[in-house]
Design a protein around this motif. Structure first.
Motif, mmCIF file in Angstrom:
data_model
loop_
_atom_site.group_PDB
_atom_site.id
_atom_site.type_symbol
_atom_site.label_atom_id
_atom_site.label_comp_id
_atom_site.label_asym_id
_atom_site.label_seq_id
_atom_site.Cartn_x
_atom_site.Cartn_y
_atom_site.Cartn_z
ATOM 1 N N SER A 258 -15.693 -7.689 16.339
ATOM 2 C CA SER A 258 -16.778 -7.527 15.357
ATOM 3 C C SER A 258 -17.437 -6.061 15.537
ATOM 4 C CB SER A 258 -18.013 -8.464 15.619
ATOM 5 O OG SER A 258 -18.879 -8.423 16.756
ATOM 6 N N HIS A 259 -18.182 -5.580 14.405
ATOM 7 C CA HIS A 259 -18.802 -4.457 14.670
ATOM 8 C C HIS A 259 -20.257 -5.036 15.055
ATOM 9 C CE1 HIS A 259 -15.881 -2.230 12.781
ATOM 10 N NE2 HIS A 259 -15.697 -2.824 11.517
ATOM 11 N N PRO A 260 -21.015 -4.217 15.829
ATOM 12 C CA PRO A 260 -22.462 -4.584 16.073
ATOM 13 C C PRO A 260 -23.157 -4.831 14.827
ATOM 14 C CG PRO A 260 -21.720 -2.529 17.199
ATOM 15 C CD PRO A 260 -20.934 -2.884 16.270
ATOM 16 N N GLU A 261 -23.733 -5.965 14.921
ATOM 17 C CA GLU A 261 -24.588 -6.464 13.843
ATOM 18 C C GLU A 261 -26.057 -7.065 14.636
ATOM 19 O OE1 GLU A 261 -24.319 -6.235 10.503
ATOM 20 O OE2 GLU A 261 -22.266 -5.860 10.262
ATOM 21 N N ALA A 262 -27.008 -7.057 13.994
ATOM 22 C CA ALA A 262 -28.347 -7.328 14.315
ATOM 23 C C ALA A 262 -28.269 -9.155 14.487
ATOM 24 C CB ALA A 262 -29.497 -7.285 13.521
ATOM 25 N N ILE A 263 -28.403 -9.924 15.875
ATOM 26 C CA ILE A 263 -28.305 -11.160 15.536
ATOM 27 C C ILE A 263 -29.401 -12.057 15.400
ATOM 28 C CG2 ILE A 263 -26.149 -11.077 17.256
ATOM 29 C CD1 ILE A 263 -28.391 -12.003 19.505
ATOM 30 N N ALA A 264 -30.549 -11.204 15.270
ATOM 31 C CA ALA A 264 -31.968 -11.875 15.190
ATOM 32 C C ALA A 264 -32.915 -10.910 14.324
ATOM 33 C CB ALA A 264 -32.499 -12.615 16.222
ATOM 34 N N SER A 265 -33.698 -11.067 13.497
ATOM 35 C CA SER A 265 -34.803 -10.222 13.146
ATOM 36 C C SER A 265 -35.935 -11.074 12.731
ATOM 37 C CB SER A 265 -34.457 -9.704 11.725
ATOM 38 O OG SER A 265 -32.922 -8.998 11.917
ATOM 39 N N GLU A 266 -37.081 -10.370 13.336
ATOM 40 C CA GLU A 266 -38.406 -11.210 13.015
ATOM 41 C C GLU A 266 -39.345 -10.023 12.471
ATOM 42 O OE1 GLU A 266 -39.253 -14.314 13.286
ATOM 43 O OE2 GLU A 266 -37.540 -15.025 14.130
ATOM 44 N N PHE A 267 -40.166 -10.300 11.763
ATOM 45 C CA PHE A 267 -41.226 -9.515 11.222
ATOM 46 C C PHE A 267 -42.514 -9.967 11.444
ATOM 47 C CE2 PHE A 267 -37.478 -9.272 8.450
ATOM 48 C CZ PHE A 267 -37.270 -8.001 8.263
ATOM 49 N N PHE A 281 -42.652 -11.448 22.540
ATOM 50 C CA PHE A 281 -41.125 -11.050 22.414
ATOM 51 C C PHE A 281 -40.349 -12.441 23.242
ATOM 52 C CE2 PHE A 281 -37.382 -9.196 24.333
ATOM 53 C CZ PHE A 281 -36.958 -8.432 23.358
ATOM 54 N N GLY A 282 -40.946 -12.682 24.308
ATOM 55 C CA GLY A 282 -40.105 -13.736 24.883
ATOM 56 C C GLY A 282 -39.953 -15.047 23.944
ATOM 57 N N ALA A 283 -40.704 -15.290 23.214
ATOM 58 C CA ALA A 283 -40.802 -16.541 22.410
ATOM 59 C C ALA A 283 -39.779 -16.512 21.260
ATOM 60 C CB ALA A 283 -42.009 -16.794 21.822
ATOM 61 N N VAL A 284 -39.656 -15.071 20.886
ATOM 62 C CA VAL A 284 -38.933 -14.652 19.503
ATOM 63 C C VAL A 284 -37.560 -14.584 19.981
ATOM 64 C CG1 VAL A 284 -38.748 -13.192 17.736
ATOM 65 C CG2 VAL A 284 -40.921 -13.905 18.215
ATOM 66 N N PHE A 285 -37.382 -13.938 21.159
ATOM 67 C CA PHE A 285 -36.032 -13.149 21.378
ATOM 68 C C PHE A 285 -35.435 -13.599 22.734
ATOM 69 C CE2 PHE A 285 -37.303 -9.747 18.509
ATOM 70 C CZ PHE A 285 -36.478 -9.884 17.403
ATOM 71 N N GLY A 286 -36.243 -14.093 23.389
ATOM 72 C CA GLY A 286 -35.924 -14.523 25.078
ATOM 73 C C GLY A 286 -34.607 -15.292 25.207
ATOM 74 N N SER A 287 -34.351 -16.217 24.257
ATOM 75 C CA SER A 287 -33.122 -17.095 24.305
ATOM 76 C C SER A 287 -31.767 -16.371 23.606
ATOM 77 C CB SER A 287 -33.481 -18.307 23.592
ATOM 78 O OG SER A 287 -33.873 -18.101 22.173
ATOM 79 N N LYS A 288 -32.219 -15.317 23.192
ATOM 80 C CA LYS A 288 -31.044 -14.685 22.272
ATOM 81 C C LYS A 288 -30.617 -13.391 22.720
ATOM 82 C CE LYS A 288 -33.023 -16.715 18.070
ATOM 83 N NZ LYS A 288 -33.643 -16.471 16.962
ATOM 84 N N LEU A 289 -31.085 -12.954 24.040
ATOM 85 C CA LEU A 289 -30.700 -11.687 24.867
ATOM 86 C C LEU A 289 -29.190 -11.812 25.056
ATOM 87 C CD1 LEU A 289 -33.796 -11.276 27.181
ATOM 88 C CD2 LEU A 289 -33.330 -10.121 25.046
ATOM 89 N N GLN A 290 -28.494 -10.578 25.046
ATOM 90 C CA GLN A 290 -27.222 -10.862 25.082
ATOM 91 C C GLN A 290 -26.863 -10.512 26.397
ATOM 92 O OE1 GLN A 290 -25.089 -11.085 21.689
ATOM 93 N NE2 GLN A 290 -27.109 -12.093 21.684
ATOM 94 N N SER A 291 -25.517 -10.746 26.869
ATOM 95 C CA SER A 291 -24.967 -10.873 28.214
ATOM 96 C C SER A 291 -24.239 -9.481 28.253
ATOM 97 C CB SER A 291 -23.877 -11.955 28.334
ATOM 98 O OG SER A 291 -22.792 -11.982 27.520
#
Length: 310
Positions: A258-267, A281-291
């Motif tokens: 794949s080409h790099p794409e945003a996997i999560a967006s929050e406003f 940040f932790g609540a919004v993105f913590g479980s979605k951090l990439q390996s």
């Protein structure tokens, strides 16, 4: 032979993956310009193609400079009358963790892989555009450039940069009918030969035996020849609609990266200031951090490397 009448340059094609690419292009009908820094190795590569009924010449020079890029294109035109295909495979390794990596280690790898790809592609594309040729450009990436790898700052930067250039070039060259793609090979090479995890696969390859299915199917790891078919296909007329892609090949596996794409967006109203980031940040993105890095499954018992002799 769908590449009959075509002419290809393959950089770094004296041995290994590059030689397999050159030999496969020749089998499909293309005349080939071999490139290596070792004159004897280059001559042997040319001889192997001639022995199989193909046509090849050699340019002995390190890639990186504009002079070498010009010499490669000139060799294709002077010996075979034209140029249709460029495969930028040449590379070197200087693996060290960052605190041990010298400026020279970094610069050499970047110059050969990244600058060498740039100068050769620029020269080939200039020839294609000037002569109205819908050429094929195939660059070589790496899983390290896609995922990272310990001790390979220079190599990861170069290989990631190559894929980034491919996306840009696909936009710039589309109007001229030129396609440019990156191939991500996973095969037994001088680099993987030093990794104990792949020892049994490399041993089988060197003995002319078929690798275990664990390597070929589960890992998608195979021989240089397993990748060569994709190189020839991307060089063909049938691949004219494939552009700007990163395609993996190894063993029995083919992959489209794949080409790099945003996997999560929050406003957040008013923007994300320091305090808000601390709180949310932790609540919004913590479980979605990439390996990062490659993760390999445990080797079956029969494929474990032999313990080193004391």
């Amino acid at each position: 032979m769908s590449l009959a009448g075509k002419v290809a340059i393959v950089t770094g094609s004296g041995r290994g993956l590059g030689l397999s690419y050159a030999q496969e292009l020749s089998r499909q009908g293309a005349a080939v310009v071999i490139n290596d820094v070792d004159a004897d190795v280059a001559a042997d590569a040319v001889a192997s193609i001639a022995a199989a009924g193909g046509k090849a010449v050699a340019v002995v020079a390190p890639v990186g400079s504009t002079e070498t890029a010009k010499a490669l294109v000139a060799a294709a035109v002077e010996n075979f009358g034209r140029l249709d295909i460029l495969v930028t495979n040449a590379g070197v390794l200087r693996d060290k963790s960052i605190l041990k990596m010298t400026d020279e280690d970094f610069d050499l790898v970047i110059n050969v892989h990244l600058r060498g790809t740039f100068t050769c592609v620029r020269e080939a594309y200039g020839y294609f555009k000037e002569n109205g040729i819908a050429g094929r450009i195939i660059t070589i990436g790496s899983p390290t450039g896609q995922r990272g790898n310990f001790g390979q700052t220079n190599y990861a930067a170069a290989k990631a940069g190559i894929v980034g250039m491919v996306r840009t070039w696909a936009l710039e060259m589309k109007r001229a009918g030129v396609t440019v793609n990156a191939v991500i090979p996973v095969a037994a090479t001088a680099m993987t030969k030093t990794v104990p995890y792949f020892a049994k696969a490399v041993e089988a390859d060197e003995a002319g035996e078929v690798m275990h299915d664990f390597f070929r199917k589960e890992l998608g790891f195979g021989t240089a020849d397993d990748v060569a078919g994709l190189i020839a296909f991307l060089a063909s007329e049938e691949a004219g609609n494939i552009n700007g892609q990163a395609i993996g090949a190894g063993g029995d596996r083919l992959q489209l990266w794949s080409h790099p794409e945003a996997i999560a967006s929050e406003f957040h109203d008013g923007g994300w200031d320091y305090t808000t980031l601390q709180e949310q940040f932790g609540a919004v993105f913590g479980s979605k951090l990439q390996s990062v890095g490659e993760r390999f499954p445990e080797l079956p018992a029969e494929l474990q490397p032999e313990p080193a002799a004391k």
